[in-house]
Design an enzyme around this catalytic site. Structure first.
Site, mmCIF file in Angstrom:
data_model
loop_
_atom_site.group_PDB
_atom_site.id
_atom_site.type_symbol
_atom_site.label_atom_id
_atom_site.label_comp_id
_atom_site.label_asym_id
_atom_site.label_seq_id
_atom_site.Cartn_x
_atom_site.Cartn_y
_atom_site.Cartn_z
ATOM 1 N N SER A 49 63.942 43.134 6.166
ATOM 2 C CA SER A 49 63.002 42.621 7.169
ATOM 3 C C SER A 49 61.557 42.795 6.705
ATOM 4 O O SER A 49 60.700 43.265 7.456
ATOM 5 C CB SER A 49 63.215 43.329 8.522
ATOM 6 N N PRO A 50 61.262 42.415 5.449
ATOM 7 C CA PRO A 50 59.923 42.648 4.899
ATOM 8 C C PRO A 50 58.843 41.785 5.532
ATOM 9 O O PRO A 50 57.653 42.059 5.349
ATOM 10 C CB PRO A 50 60.090 42.297 3.417
ATOM 11 N N LEU A 51 59.253 40.757 6.274
ATOM 12 C CA LEU A 51 58.282 39.906 6.978
ATOM 13 C C LEU A 51 58.378 40.091 8.485
ATOM 14 O O LEU A 51 57.875 39.285 9.250
ATOM 15 C CB LEU A 51 58.499 38.433 6.603
ATOM 16 N N LEU A 103 55.136 38.130 9.934
ATOM 17 C CA LEU A 103 54.135 38.214 8.871
ATOM 18 C C LEU A 103 53.924 36.897 8.126
ATOM 19 O O LEU A 103 53.208 36.855 7.132
ATOM 20 C CB LEU A 103 54.485 39.342 7.897
ATOM 21 N N TYR A 126 77.948 40.961 7.562
ATOM 22 C CA TYR A 126 77.254 39.682 7.751
ATOM 23 C C TYR A 126 78.298 38.572 7.938
ATOM 24 O O TYR A 126 78.803 37.991 6.980
ATOM 25 C CB TYR A 126 76.364 39.344 6.563
ATOM 26 N N GLN A 131 60.854 39.773 10.552
ATOM 27 C CA GLN A 131 61.533 38.633 11.170
ATOM 28 C C GLN A 131 60.641 37.404 11.309
ATOM 29 O O GLN A 131 60.803 36.590 12.218
ATOM 30 C CB GLN A 131 62.108 39.040 12.539
ATOM 31 N N GLY A 132 59.712 37.270 10.371
ATOM 32 C CA GLY A 132 58.882 36.074 10.342
ATOM 33 C C GLY A 132 57.489 36.247 10.907
ATOM 34 O O GLY A 132 56.628 35.374 10.731
ATOM 35 N N GLY A 135 52.560 34.558 9.887
ATOM 36 C CA GLY A 135 51.365 34.113 10.608
ATOM 37 C C GLY A 135 51.586 32.910 11.502
ATOM 38 O O GLY A 135 50.758 32.617 12.360
ATOM 39 N N LYS A 136 52.724 32.222 11.326
ATOM 40 C CA LYS A 136 52.893 30.961 12.062
ATOM 41 C C LYS A 136 52.984 31.177 13.572
ATOM 42 O O LYS A 136 52.573 30.314 14.362
ATOM 43 C CB LYS A 136 54.121 30.202 11.556
#
Length: 326
Positions: free
Chosen positions: A212-214, A219, A66, A216-217, A221-222
């Site tokens: 990456s539990p969302l 999830l 990273y 990359q965003g 909803g936006k």
């Protein structure tokens, strides 16, 4: 620090919050994968770390790759500048194996420690399975570091079920156990449920760390509510499959269900998605959502302050299966 119900981390004696903070976003725009995220000011990183800790998160996941050590360095600085010296926090980092042999695990550990300002490395992970050495050789090198007190526990990342078993077998020969496997896992990516990884983790008693539990965003909803936000994304993320129109249409019913459930908890879609992940499989799965803004960190910690019912977990499970990327 807000009180959070901690849970045992795999076979170790560590008691960790179900969510840790993923620190890929702290790459400072450096290196090949560091450009995936915008450069964050040091003050923003400090606020994200402080907000995460005060909200109940007690561990932070970083890696050598990273930003070529930038994430480790910026995390250590943030911990020093924002938290009490005796704050009970735990650090997980990773060795990058590509085009290297297992011997570099030992030859690079001092650099890991230097960048982390001498903090204890509670979990050292092999970042992915592709190297010039065998799993056995890598685990033997990790065992040497544990014996020397340079690391506390050994984990892997992106390992198959077979590789997990081999890693645990070798570690057992040295009086250790495989602590964890860090893999991509979310309501939109459930491959570990089919390929034996989750089953093997439960069999071995080791933890799964979901990165990456969302998705990359997605999830949050936006992007479903305002598709124009996809065009505004900087970096290559906007081109990944979950952001394409077909995938967005398929995941929309899941977002609608998460929104419906969120209302009853005074929560957000993000928080319900994370809550499902850390409770759908008992205490096996931990997750490491990242944060590039303070409100992301605030969102993350609030996901640990309620618990979905068995019926809600089941309903989300079923709807998610139709939304999973194919």
């Amino acid at each position: 620090m807000t009180s959070t119900i901690l849970r045992p981390f795999g076979p170790t004696k560590l008691q960790l919050s179900p969510l840790g903070l993923g620190c890929w976003q702290f790459s400072n725009g450096k290196g090949l994968i560091g450009k995936f995220w915008p450069v964050l000011q040091g003050s923003i990183i400090n606020d994200i770390v402080k907000t995460s800790y005060e909200g109940g998160i007690n561990w932070f996941d970083t890696a050598e790759i990273y930003g070529n050590g930038q994430s480790e360095q910026l995390l250590a600085r943030a911990l020093r500048e924002t938290l009490p010296a005796d704050a009970p926090v735990y650090i997980a980092t990773k060795w990058w194996p590509l085009f290297r042999t297992a011997s570099s695990i030992g030859s690079t550990i001092n650099e890991r420690s230097r960048l982390l300002e001498g903090r204890t490395i509670d979990l050292h992970q092999v970042h992915q399975p592709f190297s010039l050495s065998s799993v056995s050789s890598e685990m033997k090198e990790m065992a040497k570091l544990a014996a020397a007190g340079k690391i506390q526990h050994v984990g892997v990342s992106n390992f198959s079920a077979k590789q997990m078993r081999e890693a645990d077998r070798v570690l057992r020969e040295h009086g250790l156990r495989l602590a964890s496997n860090q893999v991509k896992y979310s309501l939109l990516d459930r491959r570990i449920e089919q390929n034996g990884i989750l089953e093997t983790a439960k069999e071995l008693g080791c933890a799964i760390i979901a990165f990456s539990p969302l998705e990359q965003g997605i999830l949050s909803g936006k992007f479903h509510y305002d598709p124009s936000l996809i065009k505004a994304i900087s970096g290559p993320r906007k081109w990944s499959p979950p952001f394409q129109a077909r995938s967005m249409n398929r995941s929309r019913p899941l977002i609608d269900l998460l929104e419906q459930i969120a209302v009853s908890y005074d929560a957000t879609v993000t928080q319900v998605a994370l809550n499902w992940l850390i409770h759908a499989h008992g205490e096996t799965v931990f997750a490491i959502p990242g944060a590039s803004k303070i409100h992301h960190a605030e969102q993350n910690v609030k996901a640990m302050r309620f618990r979905l019912t068995a019926d809600e977990l089941s309903e989300i499970n079923e709807v998610s299966r139709f939304a999973v990327s194919r």
